[in-house]
Design a protein around this motif. Structure first.
Motif, PDB file in Angstrom:
ATOM      1  N   SER A  66      40.717  51.522  44.213  1.00 15.93           N
ATOM      2  CA  SER A  66      39.951  52.744  44.493  1.00 15.93           C
ATOM      3  C   SER A  66      39.980  53.082  45.978  1.00 15.93           C
ATOM      4  O   SER A  66      40.036  54.264  46.358  1.00 15.93           O
ATOM      5  CB  SER A  66      38.505  52.571  44.018  1.00 15.93           C
ATOM      6  OG  SER A  66      37.885  51.472  44.671  1.00 15.93           O
ATOM      7  N   GLU A  67      39.977  52.077  46.828  1.00 17.83           N
ATOM      8  CA  GLU A  67      40.061  52.344  48.274  1.00 17.83           C
ATOM      9  C   GLU A  67      41.411  52.963  48.625  1.00 17.83           C
ATOM     10  O   GLU A  67      41.495  53.864  49.478  1.00 17.83           O
ATOM     11  CB  GLU A  67      39.859  51.031  49.030  1.00 17.83           C
ATOM     12  CG  GLU A  67      39.861  51.189  50.544  1.00 17.83           C
ATOM     13  CD  GLU A  67      39.630  49.867  51.252  1.00 17.83           C
ATOM     14  OE1 GLU A  67      39.671  49.854  52.500  1.00 17.83           O
ATOM     15  OE2 GLU A  67      39.421  48.858  50.560  1.00 17.83           O
ATOM     16  N   VAL A 208      30.391  38.675  46.162  1.00 16.43           N
ATOM     17  CA  VAL A 208      29.534  39.717  45.583  1.00 16.43           C
ATOM     18  C   VAL A 208      28.930  40.591  46.682  1.00 16.43           C
ATOM     19  O   VAL A 208      28.877  41.831  46.555  1.00 16.43           O
ATOM     20  CB  VAL A 208      28.434  39.075  44.718  1.00 16.43           C
ATOM     21  CG1 VAL A 208      27.399  40.118  44.303  1.00 16.43           C
ATOM     22  CG2 VAL A 208      29.043  38.417  43.481  1.00 16.43           C
ATOM     23  N   ASP A 209      28.502  39.997  47.777  1.00 16.17           N
ATOM     24  CA  ASP A 209      27.922  40.777  48.876  1.00 16.17           C
ATOM     25  C   ASP A 209      28.959  41.712  49.495  1.00 16.17           C
ATOM     26  O   ASP A 209      28.661  42.897  49.777  1.00 16.17           O
ATOM     27  CB  ASP A 209      27.365  39.835  49.945  1.00 16.17           C
ATOM     28  CG  ASP A 209      26.133  39.069  49.465  1.00 16.17           C
ATOM     29  OD1 ASP A 209      25.505  39.523  48.499  1.00 16.17           O
ATOM     30  OD2 ASP A 209      25.820  38.013  50.055  1.00 16.17           O
ATOM     31  N   ARG A 210      30.176  41.208  49.705  1.00 15.53           N
ATOM     32  CA  ARG A 210      31.223  42.061  50.282  1.00 15.53           C
ATOM     33  C   ARG A 210      31.577  43.205  49.348  1.00 15.53           C
ATOM     34  O   ARG A 210      31.729  44.360  49.776  1.00 15.53           O
ATOM     35  CB  ARG A 210      32.463  41.219  50.597  1.00 15.53           C
ATOM     36  CG  ARG A 210      32.304  40.266  51.762  1.00 15.53           C
ATOM     37  CD  ARG A 210      33.666  39.732  52.199  1.00 15.53           C
ATOM     38  NE  ARG A 210      34.360  39.074  51.099  1.00 15.53           N
ATOM     39  CZ  ARG A 210      34.281  37.772  50.837  1.00 15.53           C
ATOM     40  NH1 ARG A 210      33.515  36.991  51.590  1.00 15.53           N
ATOM     41  NH2 ARG A 210      34.955  37.237  49.837  1.00 15.53           N
ATOM     42  N   ASP A 211      31.683  42.896  48.054  1.00 15.11           N
ATOM     43  CA  ASP A 211      32.034  43.951  47.095  1.00 15.11           C
ATOM     44  C   ASP A 211      30.917  44.980  46.972  1.00 15.11           C
ATOM     45  O   ASP A 211      31.180  46.178  46.793  1.00 15.11           O
ATOM     46  CB  ASP A 211      32.335  43.335  45.726  1.00 15.11           C
ATOM     47  CG  ASP A 211      33.624  42.535  45.724  1.00 15.11           C
ATOM     48  OD1 ASP A 211      34.423  42.717  46.660  1.00 15.11           O
ATOM     49  OD2 ASP A 211      33.825  41.717  44.800  1.00 15.11           O
ATOM     50  N   THR A 216      29.119  50.576  47.907  1.00 14.02           N
ATOM     51  CA  THR A 216      28.235  51.545  48.555  1.00 14.02           C
ATOM     52  C   THR A 216      29.034  52.498  49.446  1.00 14.02           C
ATOM     53  O   THR A 216      28.802  53.721  49.452  1.00 14.02           O
ATOM     54  CB  THR A 216      27.167  50.809  49.380  1.00 14.02           C
ATOM     55  OG1 THR A 216      26.446  49.910  48.535  1.00 14.02           O
ATOM     56  CG2 THR A 216      26.198  51.791  50.013  1.00 14.02           C
ATOM     57  N   LYS A 217      29.973  51.954  50.190  1.00 11.64           N
ATOM     58  CA  LYS A 217      30.782  52.782  51.079  1.00 11.64           C
ATOM     59  C   LYS A 217      31.650  53.757  50.293  1.00 11.64           C
ATOM     60  O   LYS A 217      31.775  54.943  50.657  1.00 11.64           O
ATOM     61  CB  LYS A 217      31.653  51.876  51.949  1.00 11.64           C
ATOM     62  CG  LYS A 217      32.521  52.620  52.937  1.00 11.64           C
ATOM     63  CD  LYS A 217      33.336  51.658  53.781  1.00 11.64           C
ATOM     64  CE  LYS A 217      34.230  52.412  54.761  1.00 11.64           C
ATOM     65  NZ  LYS A 217      35.048  51.450  55.575  1.00 11.64           N
ATOM     66  N   GLN A 218      32.241  53.287  49.190  1.00 12.27           N
ATOM     67  CA  GLN A 218      33.105  54.163  48.403  1.00 12.27           C
ATOM     68  C   GLN A 218      32.290  55.227  47.663  1.00 12.27           C
ATOM     69  O   GLN A 218      32.754  56.353  47.469  1.00 12.27           O
ATOM     70  CB  GLN A 218      33.926  53.330  47.420  1.00 12.27           C
ATOM     71  CG  GLN A 218      34.980  52.457  48.089  1.00 12.27           C
ATOM     72  CD  GLN A 218      35.846  51.719  47.109  1.00 12.27           C
ATOM     73  OE1 GLN A 218      35.857  52.024  45.924  1.00 12.27           O
ATOM     74  NE2 GLN A 218      36.589  50.726  47.603  1.00 12.27           N
ATOM     75  N   LYS A 219      31.076  54.881  47.235  1.00  8.46           N
ATOM     76  CA  LYS A 219      30.214  55.893  46.617  1.00  8.46           C
ATOM     77  C   LYS A 219      29.904  57.025  47.599  1.00  8.46           C
ATOM     78  O   LYS A 219      29.939  58.215  47.246  1.00  8.46           O
ATOM     79  CB  LYS A 219      28.912  55.243  46.152  1.00  8.46           C
ATOM     80  CG  LYS A 219      29.021  54.496  44.825  1.00  8.46           C
ATOM     81  CD  LYS A 219      27.658  53.960  44.416  1.00  8.46           C
ATOM     82  CE  LYS A 219      27.732  53.263  43.066  1.00  8.46           C
ATOM     83  NZ  LYS A 219      26.399  52.735  42.654  1.00  8.46           N
ATOM     84  N   LYS A 223      30.950  60.989  47.149  1.00  8.55           N
ATOM     85  CA  LYS A 223      29.987  62.079  47.250  1.00  8.55           C
ATOM     86  C   LYS A 223      30.388  63.072  48.319  1.00  8.55           C
ATOM     87  O   LYS A 223      30.225  64.284  48.178  1.00  8.55           O
ATOM     88  CB  LYS A 223      28.591  61.507  47.557  1.00  8.55           C
ATOM     89  CG  LYS A 223      27.964  60.779  46.402  1.00  8.55           C
ATOM     90  CD  LYS A 223      26.578  60.282  46.767  1.00  8.55           C
ATOM     91  CE  LYS A 223      25.908  59.560  45.608  1.00  8.55           C
ATOM     92  NZ  LYS A 223      24.547  59.047  45.967  1.00  8.55           N
ATOM     93  N   LYS A 224      30.931  62.563  49.406  1.00  8.58           N
ATOM     94  CA  LYS A 224      31.379  63.434  50.480  1.00  8.58           C
ATOM     95  C   LYS A 224      32.522  64.317  50.039  1.00  8.58           C
ATOM     96  O   LYS A 224      32.599  65.505  50.377  1.00  8.58           O
ATOM     97  CB  LYS A 224      31.776  62.584  51.683  1.00  8.58           C
ATOM     98  CG  LYS A 224      32.238  63.367  52.883  1.00  8.58           C
ATOM     99  CD  LYS A 224      32.613  62.444  54.027  1.00  8.58           C
ATOM    100  CE  LYS A 224      33.130  63.227  55.236  1.00  8.58           C
ATOM    101  NZ  LYS A 224      33.523  62.300  56.336  1.00  8.58           N
ATOM    102  N   ARG A 225      33.457  63.729  49.245  1.00  7.53           N
ATOM    103  CA  ARG A 225      34.597  64.529  48.768  1.00  7.53           C
ATOM    104  C   ARG A 225      34.159  65.564  47.756  1.00  7.53           C
ATOM    105  O   ARG A 225      34.684  66.692  47.720  1.00  7.53           O
ATOM    106  CB  ARG A 225      35.646  63.588  48.174  1.00  7.53           C
ATOM    107  CG  ARG A 225      36.321  62.661  49.165  1.00  7.53           C
ATOM    108  CD  ARG A 225      37.136  63.468  50.147  1.00  7.53           C
ATOM    109  NE  ARG A 225      37.617  62.638  51.253  1.00  7.53           N
ATOM    110  CZ  ARG A 225      38.271  63.121  52.293  1.00  7.53           C
ATOM    111  NH1 ARG A 225      38.506  64.429  52.382  1.00  7.53           N
ATOM    112  NH2 ARG A 225      38.661  62.323  53.272  1.00  7.53           N
ATOM    113  N   ILE A 226      33.224  65.153  46.881  1.00  2.00           N
ATOM    114  CA  ILE A 226      32.780  66.090  45.840  1.00  2.00           C
ATOM    115  C   ILE A 226      31.915  67.198  46.420  1.00  2.00           C
ATOM    116  O   ILE A 226      32.027  68.374  46.045  1.00  2.00           O
ATOM    117  CB  ILE A 226      32.006  65.324  44.748  1.00  2.00           C
ATOM    118  CG1 ILE A 226      32.945  64.359  44.019  1.00  2.00           C
ATOM    119  CG2 ILE A 226      31.376  66.291  43.741  1.00  2.00           C
ATOM    120  CD1 ILE A 226      32.253  63.496  42.991  1.00  2.00           C
ATOM    121  N   GLY A 227      31.009  66.799  47.349  1.00  2.00           N
ATOM    122  CA  GLY A 227      30.101  67.798  47.927  1.00  2.00           C
ATOM    123  C   GLY A 227      30.824  68.705  48.894  1.00  2.00           C
ATOM    124  O   GLY A 227      30.443  69.842  49.086  1.00  2.00           O
TER     125      GLY A 227
END
Length: 227
Positions: A66-67, A208-211, A216-219, A223-227
């Protein structure tokens, strides 16, 4: 408990040596049963930790994909992706290579053994150091080896059928010694398993913490791309 209390308690214990040994064997048997249950539980926990780690690795790989896709949506992002490997192609290539890996070939010794078995002569094998024509010497050696094997098997069978005339207390001491040795081996295995768990747990927690931070960063990026 003071020393006097212990001495008085020992004086009140009127059990014989055989009864004390039987009680000790019973307690060790219960401890051995408990150790087996602990090992079974730890084995199940080990398998569960390995499954969790495999799931965390799969999530990490999905986040890589996804990244890579989100980066391609940015201006000149496709140029940056040119210099980076596509995670999906890397995973498919690795899985394809694993699937197409040839099965391990049978060893040459196994092949030779099968050939020898299929074409085995009726005569016994020729021992080293004798010429091919000395079949009689080879047969004598084979007969002597067969007689020795039969004598050894008869001796071992007679030893097994011979009744054990040792003192029951001596047999109990030997049983206690064997049970203590088995408990020592199992306790060492428990320690090794717990050490393995202590290595896996921090590694899984860090992954798990890194993922979670990457999700969160990809979400936010989506949102930035959609908005």
């Amino acid at each position: 408990m003071s020393y006097g209390d212990k001495a008085s308690a020992l004086k009140k214990d009127t059990r014989t040596e055989a009864e004390l040994l039987a009680s000790t064997v019973k307690s060790l048997a219960e401890a051995d049963d408990t150790t087996d249950r602990v090992l079974t539980t730890l084995h199940g926990q080990t398998e569960q930790l390995h499954r969790i780690k495999a799931d965390a690795d799969a999530i990490h790989h999905n986040l890589d994909q996804s990244e890579w896709l989100l980066r391609s949506l940015k201006p000149w992002g496709w140029v940056r992706n040119i210099f980076r490997k596509d995670p999906s192609s890397t995973s498919s290539a690795s899985s394809a290579s694993a699937a197409s890996a040839p099965a391990p070939a049978a060893s040459s010794s196994e092949g030779k053994d099968s050939k020898v078995d299929s074409k085995a002569p009726a005569q016994p094998p020729q021992p080293a150091g004798y010429p091919e024509g000395s079949r009689g010497a080879a047969r004598l050696l084979a007969d002597d080896a067969a007689r020795r094997a039969a004598r050894n098997s008869t001796t071992s069978a007679a030893a097994q059928q011979r009744p054990d005339l040792r003192d029951p207390n001596e047999k109990a001491y030997e049983q206690i010694d064997n049970m203590l040795e088995g408990l020592l081996v199992k306790s060492q295995q428990i320690n090794r398993t717990l050490g393995h768990h202590n290595e896996l747990l921090p590694e899984i927690a860090d992954s798990v913490d890194r993922d979670q931070a990457r999700i969160t960063k990809q979400k936010a990026e989506i949102k930035k791309r959609i908005g």
